[in-house]
Design an enzyme around this catalytic site. Structure first.
Site, PDB file in Angstrom:
ATOM      1  N   PRO A  74       0.804  -1.234   0.000  1.00  0.00           N
ATOM      2  CA  PRO A  74       0.000   0.000   0.000  1.00  0.00           C
ATOM      3  C   PRO A  74       0.835   1.281   0.000  1.00  0.00           C
ATOM      4  O   PRO A  74       0.471   2.262  -0.640  1.00  0.00           O
ATOM      5  CB  PRO A  74      -0.830  -0.125   1.289  1.00  0.00           C
ATOM      6  CG  PRO A  74      -0.974  -1.609   1.479  1.00  0.00           C
ATOM      7  CD  PRO A  74       0.321  -2.204   1.010  1.00  0.00           C
ATOM      8  N   ARG A 117     -17.697   2.811 -42.410  1.00  0.00           N
ATOM      9  CA  ARG A 117     -18.473   3.994 -42.032  1.00  0.00           C
ATOM     10  C   ARG A 117     -18.477   5.020 -43.161  1.00  0.00           C
ATOM     11  O   ARG A 117     -17.416   5.414 -43.652  1.00  0.00           O
ATOM     12  CB  ARG A 117     -17.879   4.606 -40.768  1.00  0.00           C
ATOM     13  CG  ARG A 117     -18.503   5.915 -40.326  1.00  0.00           C
ATOM     14  CD  ARG A 117     -19.906   5.739 -39.813  1.00  0.00           C
ATOM     15  NE  ARG A 117     -20.375   6.946 -39.132  1.00  0.00           N
ATOM     16  CZ  ARG A 117     -21.625   7.142 -38.749  1.00  0.00           C
ATOM     17  NH1 ARG A 117     -22.540   6.209 -38.992  1.00  0.00           N
ATOM     18  NH2 ARG A 117     -21.966   8.243 -38.127  1.00  0.00           N
ATOM     19  N   ILE A 143     -11.779   8.024 -34.151  1.00  0.00           N
ATOM     20  CA  ILE A 143     -12.202   7.583 -35.481  1.00  0.00           C
ATOM     21  C   ILE A 143     -13.607   6.991 -35.438  1.00  0.00           C
ATOM     22  O   ILE A 143     -14.421   7.207 -36.344  1.00  0.00           O
ATOM     23  CB  ILE A 143     -11.183   6.576 -36.055  1.00  0.00           C
ATOM     24  CG1 ILE A 143      -9.879   7.315 -36.410  1.00  0.00           C
ATOM     25  CG2 ILE A 143     -11.729   5.851 -37.282  1.00  0.00           C
ATOM     26  CD1 ILE A 143      -8.721   6.416 -36.745  1.00  0.00           C
ATOM     27  N   GLY A 173     -15.815   7.957 -33.424  1.00  0.00           N
ATOM     28  CA  GLY A 173     -16.735   9.022 -33.050  1.00  0.00           C
ATOM     29  C   GLY A 173     -17.595   8.618 -31.867  1.00  0.00           C
ATOM     30  O   GLY A 173     -17.119   7.991 -30.925  1.00  0.00           O
ATOM     31  N   GLU A 212       3.927  -2.944 -13.367  1.00  0.00           N
ATOM     32  CA  GLU A 212       5.324  -3.413 -13.500  1.00  0.00           C
ATOM     33  C   GLU A 212       6.282  -2.263 -13.805  1.00  0.00           C
ATOM     34  O   GLU A 212       7.213  -2.376 -14.595  1.00  0.00           O
ATOM     35  CB  GLU A 212       5.426  -4.526 -14.544  1.00  0.00           C
ATOM     36  CG  GLU A 212       4.690  -5.784 -14.104  1.00  0.00           C
ATOM     37  CD  GLU A 212       5.024  -6.998 -14.928  1.00  0.00           C
ATOM     38  OE1 GLU A 212       6.191  -7.170 -15.312  1.00  0.00           O
ATOM     39  OE2 GLU A 212       4.096  -7.791 -15.191  1.00  0.00           O
ATOM     40  N   GLU A 264       7.168   6.739 -15.753  1.00  0.00           N
ATOM     41  CA  GLU A 264       8.194   7.582 -15.128  1.00  0.00           C
ATOM     42  C   GLU A 264       9.365   6.758 -14.616  1.00  0.00           C
ATOM     43  O   GLU A 264      10.533   7.166 -14.736  1.00  0.00           O
ATOM     44  CB  GLU A 264       7.565   8.399 -13.992  1.00  0.00           C
ATOM     45  CG  GLU A 264       6.613   9.486 -14.451  1.00  0.00           C
ATOM     46  CD  GLU A 264       5.273   8.960 -14.955  1.00  0.00           C
ATOM     47  OE1 GLU A 264       4.589   9.685 -15.694  1.00  0.00           O
ATOM     48  OE2 GLU A 264       4.902   7.806 -14.609  1.00  0.00           O
TER      49      GLU A 264
END
Length: 380
Positions: free
Chosen positions: A128, A268, A337, A339, A363, A367
């Site tokens: 924790p 589409r 793409i 939408g 893992e 950073e």
């Protein structure tokens, strides 16, 4: 490096694709909505050799290398990142830790069960209050004759509730001493070892994440992996391979999102033509494909050096960092793409988006990867 697949690799690829399409795809959203960890699915994966990919045949595994391993994780993750994550954690963390650092008796005892998925494996380092700062871990073990008494907890543990055993790294020496930590295998059912809270997550919801608790948990000295004080050093070496695992997971998610976006853009129509004909969409697809391919090249370069026994600390960090950030970026663009439909659970890309973010955290955060890379660059 030769990127042409061998006949054997092509067979493995097709087998994993068939498994993912038949056993995983029909259940993706059911498992996601219910946060069900599908144990039976992993038993089937074990029968196909997917839970002991790197384990030698003599211990019941498939005996493959990292090229095949990356392929397995990628193909599964193109369909479902949650299942890819659990397969990766079982293989690269718990099972691989025992394979790399266990003695012969320990390998014979645990690897056949893990490689065949008779047992599901877990691995515990994070606490924790100590994620990246593992040197301050508070989960401790004290020696008592032939046993060690473990007290404390670990959190964000994949398979923390359902796992049959866990490789856990605990403090046996002084705080902040990198040689003051030791790895033990603890089996489910051991007195004083229990699961805690199961996490309710944004993504990767079919991959179980939970707390594990140790209360005067007595573990025999024979369950120690390697020597006392080697646990942290072992863990860092395991995470080199683990970064490649998460890189493969992120790459698979990116490829899945890219494939979905390409297909949708062709189907589409707007203003009387498919949206793929619009430069705003086609250029997005070009960027997505380029970044995905770059991630793949870094990943396989790291895997190639790892299989040769070379130091991959920097390169695996680069591969994991690049692939995980690309996974998020490609999934985000895929939603754009699609939408409005990209925001709907009926369509696949919103789940790729949710699942991808974990790859920049688990893992080792992005950073931390940059810290590993920069330290290597700036060392004397």
């Amino acid at each position: 490096m030769n990127f042409d697949l061998t006949e054997n690799e092509l067979m493995i690829q097709q087998m994993v694709r068939d498994f993912a399409e038949k056993e995983i795809r029909p259940n993706i959203m059911k498992w996601d909505e219910s946060q069900e960890f599908p144990v039976d699915l992993f038993k089937k994966a074990g029968e196909l050799g997917l839970m002991g990919v790197l384990v030698p045949n003599e211990y019941g595994g498939s005996g493959f290398g990292y090229n095949e391993y990356i392929m397995v994780i990628r193909e599964i993750s193109k369909v479902c990142g949650s299942i890819g994550l659990s397969v990766a954690a079982h293989n690269s963390l718990c099972t691989n830790h025992i394979l790399k650092f266990g003695n012969e008796d320990q390998k014979k005892k645990w690897l056949p069960k893990l490689a065949t998925s008779e047992w599901i494996g877990a691995w515990g380092l994070t606490e924790p209050g100590t994620g990246s700062d593992a040197g301050r871990m508070k989960c401790v073990a004290k020696q008592d004759g032939d046993h060690w008494i473990i007290n404390g907890s670990k959190n964000f543990i994949t398979h923390g509730k359902s796992g049959d055993c866990i490789v856990v790294i605990v403090r046996t020496g002084e705080l902040l001493d990198s040689r003051g930590m030791t790895a033990f295998v603890v089996e489910r059912g051991t007195e004083g070892f229990k699961a805690g809270k199961k996490e309710d997550k944004l993504g990767m919801r079919a991959s179980e994440t939970a707390e594990v608790i140790f209360e005067n948990c007595r573990v025999h000295k024979d369950n120690m992996l390697g020597a006392e004080g080697e646990g942290f050093i072992q863990a860092m070496k395991i995470l080199d391979g683990g970064r490649i695992s998460i890189g493969a997971l992120a790459l698979g998610i990116a490829e899945g999102a890219l494939n979905a976006a390409v297909n949708y853009s062709k189907e589409r129509e707007q203003f009387g033509k498919s949206i793929s004909s619009f430069q705003g969409v086609s250029f997005k697809l070009a960027d997505m494909a380029t970044e995905t391919e770059a991630s793949k090249l870094l990943l396989y370069q790291a895997a190639d050096k790892l299989m040769k026994g070379e130091n991959v600390n920097k390169l695996s960090a680069m591969a994991k960092y690049k692939a995980s950030e690309v996974g998020v970026a490609v999934s985000t663009e895929a939603i754009q793409i699609f939408g409005g439909y990209g925001y709907i659970k009926e369509f696949p890309v919103e789940k790729f988006f949710r699942d991808s973010k974990l790859c920049t955290i688990g893992e080792g955060t992005s950073e931390i990867q940059k810290l590993v890379i920069s330290r290597d660059l700036l060392k004397d």
